[in-house]
Design an enzyme around this catalytic site. Structure first.
Site, PDB file in Angstrom:
ATOM      1  N   ASP A 102       4.422  10.100  -5.197  1.00 28.50           N
ATOM      2  CA  ASP A 102       5.870  10.295  -5.188  1.00 28.50           C
ATOM      3  C   ASP A 102       6.229  11.702  -5.657  1.00 28.50           C
ATOM      4  OD1 ASP A 102       6.210   7.658  -4.372  1.00 28.50           O
ATOM      5  OD2 ASP A 102       6.295   6.926  -6.437  1.00 28.50           O
TER       6      ASP A 102
ATOM      7  N   GLY B 135      -5.765  12.722  -3.293  1.00 28.00           N
ATOM      8  CA  GLY B 135      -5.990  12.755  -4.725  1.00 28.00           C
ATOM      9  C   GLY B 135      -6.739  13.997  -5.170  1.00 28.00           C
TER      10      GLY B 135
ATOM     11  N   VAL C 222      12.513  -1.323 -12.254  1.00 29.53           N
ATOM     12  CA  VAL C 222      12.183  -1.226 -13.672  1.00 29.53           C
ATOM     13  C   VAL C 222      10.690  -1.521 -13.783  1.00 29.53           C
ATOM     14  CG1 VAL C 222      12.580  -2.124 -15.986  1.00 29.53           C
ATOM     15  CG2 VAL C 222      14.493  -1.963 -14.363  1.00 29.53           C
TER      16      VAL C 222
ATOM     17  N   THR D 205      -0.192   7.112 -11.705  1.00 31.35           N
ATOM     18  CA  THR D 205       0.984   6.404 -11.212  1.00 31.35           C
ATOM     19  C   THR D 205       2.080   7.399 -10.829  1.00 31.35           C
ATOM     20  OG1 THR D 205       0.479   4.581 -12.723  1.00 31.35           O
ATOM     21  CG2 THR D 205       2.667   4.598 -11.722  1.00 31.35           C
TER      22      THR D 205
END
Length: 315
Positions: free
Chosen positions: A267, A229, A12, A263
């Site tokens: 992933d 990035g 969370v 963020t």
């Protein structure tokens, strides 16, 4: 449809948006939001929203965080295989600055209790498993079990060696068909396993031959993708396995986007890569990497982690 199995963490996330990242002793004002995250869950969401059938194997507590994970997986069509732990569901504190950069503090909780026996049983129950994707927010024994099971069943195994401060045992590298570090993780792996000291911000400036040689020392028989990035990524194959590409190494530029929050971008890349590999098995590897790069770039245009994953053609 060929399946992607993701073994990893659910957290969370508690997120604060601030003008600049906190310094020691500072008290800052910011905007707060909370939502689902964890590298494993983020990657499962990315794989599913990128079009793949996805199974997510994790450990959860007996709390509201676990209820959130279960309800989201049901809503998204993710096949959840969760072990219930007496520890609380994992949490993360995330600070995001005005430029979209972030720093993260993780409380592993139940993620640290994921056991090899549960992972093995969960994977045994899956049919037509094309890709096994793992990260390093779960115990290394469970990660090794997942990679070994994938290797034994003919699935493509992907190790995302994140976060950078995680200890990466050499046997994990040997079990990965594909290794996907970012610059910081790549520099850390070189220091631990190759004895090469390179600053993370210097990785992208290395010439192609030098970078390829370092990848070969690290990955041996694995394909290595170094994500950088805004500078895109670098792909390095072993000469004996070019995965449908014409050359053993090359760079792919990043997509031009309006960055709001980075963020979960790594992933997004890993989940989309796994989804593409599972769905288009005959495509050249560069096509999978370009798809993953585009998907990750799009994820940075929205605030958040798991819920920021772009929703593409999901059946």
């Amino acid at each position: 449809m060929p399946r992607v199995a993701i073994v990893g963490s659910f957290n969370v996330d508690h997120v604060w948006r601030v003008a600049s990242l906190p310094q020691p002793g500072a008290t800052l004002s910011g905007e707060y939001m909370s939502g689902p995250g964890g590298k494993g869950f983020n990657q499962a969401m990315a794989a599913r929203r990128a079009g793949a059938d996805a199974s997510f194997i994790c450990a959860l507590g007996g709390d509201l965080g676990a209820q959130l994970a279960r309800s989201l997986c049901t809503a998204e069509g993710i096949d959840l295989r969760d072990a219930e732990s007496s520890a609380p569901t994992g949490t993360a504190g995330i600070y995001v600055d005005a430029a979209g950069r972030n720093c993260i503090v993780i409380g592993a909780g139940a993620n640290a209790a994921l056991e090899t026996g549960f992972v093995a049983c969960a994977l045994d129950e899956l049919d037509d498993m094309a890709v096994v994707l793992v990260q390093l927010e779960s115990p290394s024994e469970a990660i090794a079990c997942a990679l070994g099971h994938g290797r034994a069943t003919g699935a493509t195994t992907i190790l995302n060696p994140a976060p950078a401060n995680a200890a990466v045992a050499g046997y994990l590298l040997e079990l990965a068909d594909i290794l996907t570090p970012n610059e910081t993780e790549f520099a850390a792996l070189l220091g631990r396993h190759v004895g090469e000291r390179i600053e993370a911000d210097a990785v992208g400036n290395l010439d192609q031959g030098r970078l390829h040689a370092l990848c070969r020392q690290l990955g041996h028989r694995s394909t290595v993708i170094v994500t950088m990035g805004a500078s895109g990524c670098f792909v390095s194959h072993p000469e004996a396995n070019l995965r449908g590409d014409e050359t053993a190494c090359y760079r792919i530029a990043a997509e031009a986007v309006s960055v709001v929050d980075t963020t979960g971008a790594g992933d997004a890349f890993n989940g989309a890569l796994a989804a593409s590999l599972a769905q288009r098995r005959d495509a050249a590897f560069a096509e999978h990497v370009r798809f993953a790069g585009r998907y990750a770039s799009l994820s940075t245009e929205t605030k958040g982690a798991a819920l920021a994953m772009p929703r593409l053609a999901v059946s």
